[in-house]
Design a protein around this motif. Sequence first.
Motif, mmCIF file in Angstrom:
data_model
loop_
_atom_site.group_PDB
_atom_site.id
_atom_site.type_symbol
_atom_site.label_atom_id
_atom_site.label_comp_id
_atom_site.label_asym_id
_atom_site.label_seq_id
_atom_site.Cartn_x
_atom_site.Cartn_y
_atom_site.Cartn_z
ATOM 1 N N ARG A 136 0.751 -1.713 0.196
ATOM 2 C CA ARG A 136 -0.195 -0.246 0.509
ATOM 3 C C ARG A 136 0.718 1.671 0.010
ATOM 4 N NH1 ARG A 136 -4.775 -1.625 4.099
ATOM 5 N NH2 ARG A 136 -5.895 -3.143 2.745
ATOM 6 N N TYR A 137 2.082 1.184 0.191
ATOM 7 C CA TYR A 137 2.880 2.608 0.343
ATOM 8 C C TYR A 137 3.297 3.102 -1.299
ATOM 9 C CZ TYR A 137 6.091 -1.361 -0.627
ATOM 10 O OH TYR A 137 7.186 -2.100 -0.685
ATOM 11 N N LEU A 138 2.631 2.070 -2.059
ATOM 12 C CA LEU A 138 3.485 2.315 -3.564
ATOM 13 C C LEU A 138 1.990 2.381 -3.955
ATOM 14 C CD1 LEU A 138 5.154 -1.392 -4.145
ATOM 15 C CD2 LEU A 138 6.486 0.881 -3.665
ATOM 16 N N PRO A 139 2.107 3.950 -5.258
ATOM 17 C CA PRO A 139 3.006 4.090 -5.451
ATOM 18 C C PRO A 139 3.856 5.270 -5.085
ATOM 19 C CG PRO A 139 1.490 4.504 -7.007
ATOM 20 C CD PRO A 139 0.639 3.769 -5.999
ATOM 21 N N ASP A 140 2.582 6.253 -3.762
ATOM 22 C CA ASP A 140 2.872 7.144 -3.594
ATOM 23 C C ASP A 140 2.872 7.789 -2.015
ATOM 24 O OD1 ASP A 140 0.693 7.679 -4.402
ATOM 25 O OD2 ASP A 140 1.042 10.102 -5.384
ATOM 26 N N ALA A 141 3.076 6.530 -1.576
ATOM 27 C CA ALA A 141 1.822 6.806 0.524
ATOM 28 C C ALA A 141 3.365 6.452 0.973
ATOM 29 C CB ALA A 141 0.794 6.026 0.287
ATOM 30 N N ASP A 142 4.494 6.457 0.557
ATOM 31 C CA ASP A 142 5.430 6.721 1.356
ATOM 32 C C ASP A 142 5.879 7.385 2.353
ATOM 33 O OD1 ASP A 142 6.468 8.271 0.116
ATOM 34 O OD2 ASP A 142 7.853 6.690 -0.785
ATOM 35 N N ASP A 143 5.043 8.020 3.067
ATOM 36 C CA ASP A 143 4.379 8.822 3.805
ATOM 37 C C ASP A 143 3.798 8.312 4.908
ATOM 38 O OD1 ASP A 143 2.698 9.692 2.740
ATOM 39 O OD2 ASP A 143 2.544 11.282 2.689
ATOM 40 N N VAL A 144 3.146 6.955 4.974
ATOM 41 C CA VAL A 144 2.186 6.590 5.472
ATOM 42 C C VAL A 144 2.870 5.924 7.344
ATOM 43 C CG1 VAL A 144 -0.077 5.622 6.219
ATOM 44 C CG2 VAL A 144 0.523 6.977 4.457
ATOM 45 N N THR A 145 2.772 6.067 8.241
ATOM 46 C CA THR A 145 3.142 4.854 8.530
ATOM 47 C C THR A 145 2.243 4.850 10.124
ATOM 48 O OG1 THR A 145 3.748 7.290 10.204
ATOM 49 C CG2 THR A 145 5.643 5.909 8.565
ATOM 50 N N THR A 146 0.820 4.609 10.325
ATOM 51 C CA THR A 146 0.032 4.471 10.416
ATOM 52 C C THR A 146 -1.144 3.692 10.063
ATOM 53 O OG1 THR A 146 -0.880 6.856 11.274
ATOM 54 C CG2 THR A 146 0.735 5.401 12.612
ATOM 55 N N PHE A 147 -1.645 2.348 10.405
ATOM 56 C CA PHE A 147 -2.629 1.758 9.306
ATOM 57 C C PHE A 147 -2.886 0.970 9.833
ATOM 58 C CE2 PHE A 147 0.954 -0.918 8.524
ATOM 59 C CZ PHE A 147 0.411 -2.219 8.223
ATOM 60 N N THR A 148 -4.438 0.461 9.412
ATOM 61 C CA THR A 148 -5.712 -0.566 9.477
ATOM 62 C C THR A 148 -5.497 -1.902 8.684
ATOM 63 O OG1 THR A 148 -7.506 0.220 8.755
ATOM 64 C CG2 THR A 148 -6.556 0.424 11.508
#
Length: 241
Positions: free
Chosen positions: A5-17
């Motif tokens: 899910r960090y691809l292609p441009d969500a590599d700033d997300v560090t909390t998730f369900t």
Amino acid sequence: MTELRYLPDADDVTTFTATVTEATQEYVVLEGTYFYPEGGGQPADRGTLEWDGGRATVGNVRKDHGEVRHDLESLEGEPPEPGTTVEGTIDAERRRDLSRMHTAQHVVSRLVLEEFGATTAGNQIHVDRSRIDFEPADFDGDDLERIQRLSNEAIESDYAVTKADRPRDAVEAAVDEGRSLLEMIPDHVDPLRVVDIEDFDMCPCGGTHVDRLGEIGRIEITDRTSKGENVERLEFELRDS
């Protein structure tokens, strides 16, 4: 298959369900994750997974035939059952350090290719230091000063860094020779995730990166060693200013 899910441009997300698909005393597999699995010279993220009645520390993350396994360093309670919703928390400081380092590696690799005609034969990213192997290369002290100076000038320009999926044939046509190892990427991988540094560099890459070069800080080359005929290894660290 675990969705990255960090691809292609969500590599700033560090909390998730996310939802558990498999779990043991040793690892947890989710239907989708923002944890980066080790690969491409970049080490895996670390962090935690929490669910009703349990908590685990993630010490490593790795791909296994399409699945991403979150290896557990510690486990409180019983492993979560398939279908359980978990809350994932990635070590944000570590993720940012690795993103800065990986983007810095792109800067140095681009400059060495452009200025010396040497390609990146391999690299290893760490939180506190990194290295790149170049070939063919035979650097001297003046060369190292030049690489460091030009790298920091590019960083000071604060170019935007964008990450997007692009059709493979378009990437193959656009990427500069020597700037990627497309032959190492299986033909069925299409589209390709591309990291584009504004007016400076374009390279297929699945790692995590900052959004602007100014976030890197300053590159300091700390060592040069020969790794064989025409192969030179540069090691570097990052400074905040």
